[in-house]
Design a protein around this motif. Sequence first.
Motif, PDB file in Angstrom:
ATOM      1  N   THR A   1      -2.991  -4.163 -13.943  1.00  0.00           N
ATOM      2  CA  THR A   1      -4.055  -4.602 -13.037  1.00  0.00           C
ATOM      3  C   THR A   1      -3.643  -5.823 -12.228  1.00  0.00           C
ATOM      4  O   THR A   1      -4.395  -6.263 -11.364  1.00  0.00           O
ATOM      5  N   SER A   2      -2.472  -6.380 -12.481  1.00  0.00           N
ATOM      6  CA  SER A   2      -2.081  -7.612 -11.796  1.00  0.00           C
ATOM      7  C   SER A   2      -1.870  -7.401 -10.296  1.00  0.00           C
ATOM      8  O   SER A   2      -1.893  -8.350  -9.536  1.00  0.00           O
ATOM      9  N   GLY A   3      -1.696  -6.167  -9.835  1.00  0.00           N
ATOM     10  CA  GLY A   3      -1.485  -5.914  -8.426  1.00  0.00           C
ATOM     11  C   GLY A   3      -2.757  -5.723  -7.623  1.00  0.00           C
ATOM     12  O   GLY A   3      -2.699  -5.634  -6.395  1.00  0.00           O
ATOM     13  N   LEU A   4      -3.913  -5.674  -8.274  1.00  0.00           N
ATOM     14  CA  LEU A   4      -5.163  -5.413  -7.552  1.00  0.00           C
ATOM     15  C   LEU A   4      -5.474  -6.432  -6.457  1.00  0.00           C
ATOM     16  O   LEU A   4      -5.879  -6.033  -5.368  1.00  0.00           O
ATOM     17  N   PRO A   5      -5.314  -7.724  -6.679  1.00  0.00           N
ATOM     18  CA  PRO A   5      -5.615  -8.662  -5.581  1.00  0.00           C
ATOM     19  C   PRO A   5      -4.742  -8.444  -4.350  1.00  0.00           C
ATOM     20  O   PRO A   5      -5.228  -8.505  -3.221  1.00  0.00           O
ATOM     21  N   GLN A   6      -3.459  -8.150  -4.547  1.00  0.00           N
ATOM     22  CA  GLN A   6      -2.577  -7.899  -3.417  1.00  0.00           C
ATOM     23  C   GLN A   6      -2.952  -6.601  -2.706  1.00  0.00           C
ATOM     24  O   GLN A   6      -2.902  -6.515  -1.483  1.00  0.00           O
ATOM     25  N   ILE A   7      -3.340  -5.598  -3.475  1.00  0.00           N
ATOM     26  CA  ILE A   7      -3.754  -4.317  -2.888  1.00  0.00           C
ATOM     27  C   ILE A   7      -5.003  -4.512  -2.039  1.00  0.00           C
ATOM     28  O   ILE A   7      -5.091  -4.024  -0.918  1.00  0.00           O
ATOM     29  N   ARG A   8      -5.966  -5.265  -2.564  1.00  0.00           N
ATOM     30  CA  ARG A   8      -7.204  -5.518  -1.810  1.00  0.00           C
ATOM     31  C   ARG A   8      -6.943  -6.327  -0.544  1.00  0.00           C
ATOM     32  O   ARG A   8      -7.501  -6.038   0.511  1.00  0.00           O
ATOM     33  N   GLU A   9      -6.094  -7.340  -0.661  1.00  0.00           N
ATOM     34  CA  GLU A   9      -5.782  -8.164   0.509  1.00  0.00           C
ATOM     35  C   GLU A   9      -5.093  -7.327   1.592  1.00  0.00           C
ATOM     36  O   GLU A   9      -5.441  -7.410   2.773  1.00  0.00           O
ATOM     37  N   ALA A  10      -4.126  -6.520   1.188  1.00  0.00           N
ATOM     38  CA  ALA A  10      -3.421  -5.673   2.153  1.00  0.00           C
ATOM     39  C   ALA A  10      -4.389  -4.705   2.823  1.00  0.00           C
ATOM     40  O   ALA A  10      -4.348  -4.511   4.030  1.00  0.00           O
ATOM     41  N   TYR A  11      -5.270  -4.113   2.044  1.00  0.00           N
ATOM     42  CA  TYR A  11      -6.229  -3.159   2.606  1.00  0.00           C
ATOM     43  C   TYR A  11      -7.198  -3.847   3.557  1.00  0.00           C
ATOM     44  O   TYR A  11      -7.506  -3.322   4.625  1.00  0.00           O
TER      45      TYR A  11
ATOM     46  N   LEU B   1       0.805  -1.221   0.000  1.00  0.00           N
ATOM     47  CA  LEU B   1       0.000   0.000   0.000  1.00  0.00           C
ATOM     48  C   LEU B   1       0.841   1.275   0.000  1.00  0.00           C
ATOM     49  O   LEU B   1       0.294   2.375   0.004  1.00  0.00           O
ATOM     50  N   HIS B   2       2.159   1.127   0.003  1.00  0.00           N
ATOM     51  CA  HIS B   2       3.070   2.283  -0.018  1.00  0.00           C
ATOM     52  C   HIS B   2       2.839   3.211   1.169  1.00  0.00           C
ATOM     53  O   HIS B   2       2.779   4.430   1.009  1.00  0.00           O
ATOM     54  N   VAL B   3       2.674   2.609   2.349  1.00  0.00           N
ATOM     55  CA  VAL B   3       2.534   3.386   3.580  1.00  0.00           C
ATOM     56  C   VAL B   3       3.524   2.848   4.607  1.00  0.00           C
ATOM     57  O   VAL B   3       4.015   1.730   4.483  1.00  0.00           O
ATOM     58  N   SER B   4       3.797   3.641   5.617  1.00  0.00           N
ATOM     59  CA  SER B   4       4.698   3.194   6.676  1.00  0.00           C
ATOM     60  C   SER B   4       3.905   2.392   7.710  1.00  0.00           C
ATOM     61  O   SER B   4       2.683   2.513   7.794  1.00  0.00           O
ATOM     62  N   PRO B   5       4.584   1.583   8.518  1.00  0.00           N
ATOM     63  CA  PRO B   5       3.892   0.797   9.538  1.00  0.00           C
ATOM     64  C   PRO B   5       3.159   1.646  10.573  1.00  0.00           C
ATOM     65  O   PRO B   5       2.235   1.172  11.206  1.00  0.00           O
ATOM     66  N   ASN B   6       3.533   2.899  10.729  1.00  0.00           N
ATOM     67  CA  ASN B   6       2.829   3.753  11.682  1.00  0.00           C
ATOM     68  C   ASN B   6       1.845   4.691  10.984  1.00  0.00           C
ATOM     69  O   ASN B   6       1.460   5.713  11.541  1.00  0.00           O
ATOM     70  N   ALA B   7       1.401   4.326   9.795  1.00  0.00           N
ATOM     71  CA  ALA B   7       0.431   5.128   9.044  1.00  0.00           C
ATOM     72  C   ALA B   7      -0.922   5.142   9.752  1.00  0.00           C
ATOM     73  O   ALA B   7      -1.309   4.169  10.397  1.00  0.00           O
ATOM     74  N   THR B   8      -1.620   6.261   9.616  1.00  0.00           N
ATOM     75  CA  THR B   8      -2.955   6.364  10.198  1.00  0.00           C
ATOM     76  C   THR B   8      -3.963   5.639   9.314  1.00  0.00           C
ATOM     77  O   THR B   8      -3.663   5.297   8.168  1.00  0.00           O
ATOM     78  N   ALA B   9      -5.157   5.436   9.843  1.00  0.00           N
ATOM     79  CA  ALA B   9      -6.218   4.803   9.055  1.00  0.00           C
ATOM     80  C   ALA B   9      -6.538   5.644   7.823  1.00  0.00           C
ATOM     81  O   ALA B   9      -6.776   5.097   6.738  1.00  0.00           O
ATOM     82  N   ALA B  10      -6.519   6.961   7.964  1.00  0.00           N
ATOM     83  CA  ALA B  10      -6.784   7.843   6.821  1.00  0.00           C
ATOM     84  C   ALA B  10      -5.703   7.699   5.760  1.00  0.00           C
ATOM     85  O   ALA B  10      -6.007   7.712   4.555  1.00  0.00           O
ATOM     86  N   ASP B  11      -4.448   7.548   6.167  1.00  0.00           N
ATOM     87  CA  ASP B  11      -3.357   7.341   5.208  1.00  0.00           C
ATOM     88  C   ASP B  11      -3.543   6.042   4.442  1.00  0.00           C
ATOM     89  O   ASP B  11      -3.301   5.981   3.234  1.00  0.00           O
ATOM     90  N   ILE B  12      -3.969   5.002   5.130  1.00  0.00           N
ATOM     91  CA  ILE B  12      -4.174   3.698   4.498  1.00  0.00           C
ATOM     92  C   ILE B  12      -5.304   3.777   3.485  1.00  0.00           C
ATOM     93  O   ILE B  12      -5.184   3.285   2.362  1.00  0.00           O
ATOM     94  N   VAL B  13      -6.417   4.408   3.857  1.00  0.00           N
ATOM     95  CA  VAL B  13      -7.547   4.547   2.940  1.00  0.00           C
ATOM     96  C   VAL B  13      -7.143   5.376   1.722  1.00  0.00           C
ATOM     97  O   VAL B  13      -7.447   5.009   0.578  1.00  0.00           O
ATOM     98  N   ARG B  14      -6.453   6.477   1.944  1.00  0.00           N
ATOM     99  CA  ARG B  14      -6.033   7.354   0.852  1.00  0.00           C
ATOM    100  C   ARG B  14      -5.120   6.610  -0.131  1.00  0.00           C
ATOM    101  O   ARG B  14      -5.300   6.677  -1.347  1.00  0.00           O
ATOM    102  N   SER B  15      -4.167   5.880   0.393  1.00  0.00           N
ATOM    103  CA  SER B  15      -3.248   5.141  -0.455  1.00  0.00           C
ATOM    104  C   SER B  15      -3.969   4.017  -1.204  1.00  0.00           C
ATOM    105  O   SER B  15      -3.716   3.790  -2.388  1.00  0.00           O
TER     106      SER B  15
END
Length: 88
Positions: A54-64, A13-27
């Motif tokens: 589009t090959s990264g969509l499943p990983q993006i969804r799983e991470a989110y 998701l291109h966020v840091s481990p201390n990212a806020t919930a808003a950062d995660i949603v935005r990314s």
Amino acid sequence: RHPPHDYTLYDVLHVSPNATAADIVRSYRRLCRRHHPDKQQPRRGGGTKDDDPTSGLPQIREAYDILKNDAARLAYHRYGLWSTAQAL
């Protein structure tokens, strides 16, 4: 002391481990727009599946799905990916 994993879901998701919930949603939303099949330009000369944006969509969804849930995120942060299946 670091948790026993390498933060791969945060990297997806291109966020840091201390990212806020808003950062995660935005990314997540930004990455979904970037990788969505309707937003892609047709490729000339074919290309391979590895070139498919589009090959990264499943990983993006799983991470989110894991990182948006506080209980699953805590389990992932402490124990790694295996323990999140039990937390969900």
